[in-house]
Design an enzyme around this catalytic site. Structure first.
Site, mmCIF file in Angstrom:
data_model
loop_
_atom_site.group_PDB
_atom_site.id
_atom_site.type_symbol
_atom_site.label_atom_id
_atom_site.label_comp_id
_atom_site.label_asym_id
_atom_site.label_seq_id
_atom_site.Cartn_x
_atom_site.Cartn_y
_atom_site.Cartn_z
ATOM 1 N N HIS A 52 -4.084 -8.496 -3.085
ATOM 2 C CA HIS A 52 -4.037 -7.350 -2.175
ATOM 3 C C HIS A 52 -4.273 -7.761 -0.722
ATOM 4 O O HIS A 52 -3.562 -7.305 0.177
ATOM 5 C CB HIS A 52 -5.060 -6.279 -2.571
ATOM 6 N N ASN A 65 -8.653 -2.702 -2.186
ATOM 7 C CA ASN A 65 -10.033 -2.356 -1.829
ATOM 8 C C ASN A 65 -10.313 -0.861 -1.971
ATOM 9 O O ASN A 65 -11.476 -0.451 -2.040
ATOM 10 C CB ASN A 65 -10.368 -2.831 -0.400
ATOM 11 N N HIS A 66 -9.261 -0.027 -2.047
ATOM 12 C CA HIS A 66 -9.496 1.413 -2.243
ATOM 13 C C HIS A 66 -9.587 1.810 -3.720
ATOM 14 O O HIS A 66 -9.928 2.952 -4.019
ATOM 15 C CB HIS A 66 -8.427 2.235 -1.525
ATOM 16 N N ASP A 96 0.825 -1.212 0.000
ATOM 17 C CA ASP A 96 0.000 0.000 0.000
ATOM 18 C C ASP A 96 0.864 1.268 0.000
ATOM 19 O O ASP A 96 1.798 1.383 0.792
ATOM 20 C CB ASP A 96 -0.887 0.050 1.249
HETATM 21 MN MN LIG Z 1 -6.400 -2.418 1.622
#
Ligand SMILES: [Mn+2]
Length: 455
Positions: free
Chosen positions: A276, A225-226, A164
């Protein structure tokens, strides 16, 4: 050799670098930047978010529900782009080549330099932002949901998994210094969550797109997820795009074309499955049958599990993730089974910050489970966690991948241009000495044969 060169950069850039192989203690090469303390709070992330993951998932699900109502958009006002026409050549903005297929890694480094120059508020012109999104999307379009990394198997080739970044431009910049820009022997796999939370999601996404366009055979991207318009509507990216007069909606297609998993070839430390976040209740055949996301990833079981789940090795099997309110908890037995099925030795994921940048859990028979996180100064750790990447080496079957970690660059942030959304408009002050040192060495890197001009 890469490490030696990186350490000379870092030495001049007033930062610390740790290199650690699995099972050994970190070697501290350099001193901490003067004036920094371990308890210094993060200034790179939006601290108004308490990072409560359950609230995050619930807010996202609420956002999806609201988006289905006819009048829902009124609660999320948009700022229309001021211009989508090509800027005049005399415009004092950064100009990209007319034909983006001719863009080089050198152009990308020039753009990064532009972003980091005083007065620290430069961003890409809306026309060019739109163009690079379209170009990057067309490259991603030809890639599979579960994609295999293809390399030319050149000697000393490495594949580096980057965790990330969450809009942290300084961490992307120090990544490029530490492991050198992508090239046919220096493959990058970005493992999702490029946007939200940080103050420079637009610039981070711009540089990642330009790296992909300039080195399409050396850069791979997973979806986090973003990378979901429902999530980044609530966590900063949309507000940042609005404040910079960019068309946020164009990012949706780019997000939907991102791969969901990558397979690293077995010749690289036994290979790896990289996602991820994790896996859910599906076998390898079902896993391979998924297609890229269409709309929100929170609508589909397997996609949601890949992008939202967390490991829990205290139990076996799969159970619901009551902490996040989305995805699953998965046990070590689930990881071992899927590694057997896909014929790879290691499982790599990101999604959760780790104090030391990378966390390694040894599974049976030398198999490894890794969590990789590359944004430093994350609020979870009072702003003092290391950056980490995981590097796979061609021909290194007998060993595990190499863990490389480093401390954050010293930054001084200002927030004297906060707009009505409460979002810092990008006035980031980096110490001029650090900037000088970073770009003093850019010519060296280009001269070292690492510039990639592939198209
Ligand atoms: Mn994440």
């Amino acid at each position: 050799m890469l490490r030696r060169r990186a350490s000379s950069f870092i030495s001049n850039a007033n930062k610390s670098l740790f290199i650690r192989r699995p099972g050994t203690l970190p070697i501290r090469l350099l001193a901490t930047a003067p004036g920094t303390t371990a308890s210094q709070p993060s200034t790179k992330f939006n601290n108004t978010n308490k990072l409560d993951n359950k609230i995050e998932a619930n807010l996202t699900k609420l956002s999806i529900a609201l988006s289905n109502l006819p009048s829902s958009e009124s609660s999320f006002p948009s700022v229309p782009p001021t211009s989508v026409t090509k800027p005049d050549p005399t415009n004092h903005t950064f100009h990209l080549p007319d034909d983006l297929s001719h863009m080089t890694t050198s152009d990308t480094l020039d753009l990064l330099e532009y972003f980091l120059k005083p007065p620290y508020n430069h961003t890409l012109h809306p026309y060019y932002f739109s163009q690079i999104l379209k170009s990057a999307t067309s490259i991603l379009d030809s890639r599979l949901a579960i994609n295999k990394i293809e390399t030319e198997m050149l000697e000393n080739t490495t594949i580096t998994v980057i965790g990330d970044l969450h809009g942290s431009l300084s961490d992307l910049s120090s990544l490029l210094q530490t492991i050198s820009p992508p090239s046919p022997t220096n493959i990058y796999l970005f493992n999702g969550d490029y946007v939200d939370r940080g103050l420079h999601s637009v610039e981070v996404l711009s540089i990642i797109c330009c790296l992909l366009i300039s080195s399409p055979n050396s850069v791979y991207l997973n979806r986090g997820n973003h990378e979901d318009t429902h999530v980044c509507k609530a966590y900063g990216f949309k507000a940042e795009c609005n404040s910079k007069h960019l068309n946020w909606e164009e990012c949706g297609k780019f997000f939907e074309n991102l791969s969901l998993a990558h397979l690293i070839p077995r010749e690289y430390n036994g290979g790896a499955l990289v996602v991820h976040a994790g896996i859910g209740n599906c076998d390898w055949k079902e896993f391979c049958s998924i297609s890229k996301g269409d709309g929100s990833i929170l609508k589909s079981g397997i996609l949601e599990d890949i992008t939202w789940s967390d490991p829990d090795f205290t139990v076996s099997g799969i159970r619901s993730n009551e902490i996040r309110g989305a995805g699953s908890f998965y046990g070590g037995d689930v990881v071992e089974r899927i590694l057997e099925d896909c014929g790879r030795k290691h499982f790599v994921r990101s999604h959760e910050p780790r104090y030391n940048g990378v966390e390694h859990v040894e599974l049976f028979d030398g198999k490894g489970f890794y969590t990789v996180f590359t944004a430093t100064d994350y609020p979870n750790f009072e702003g003092c966690n290391l950056a980490g990447v995981l590097q796979f080496n061609e021909g290194g079957e007998k060993n595990g991948p190499e863990i490389i970690t480093w401390e954050s660059e010293e930054l001084v942030m200002t927030s004297n241009d906060v707009n009505e959304t409460g979002y810092d408009n990008g006035l980031t002050c980096m110490k001029s000495k650090l900037l000088e040192e970073i770009f003093l060495h850019k010519g060296e890197r280009r001269g070292g044969g690492e510039r990639s001009d592939e198209s």
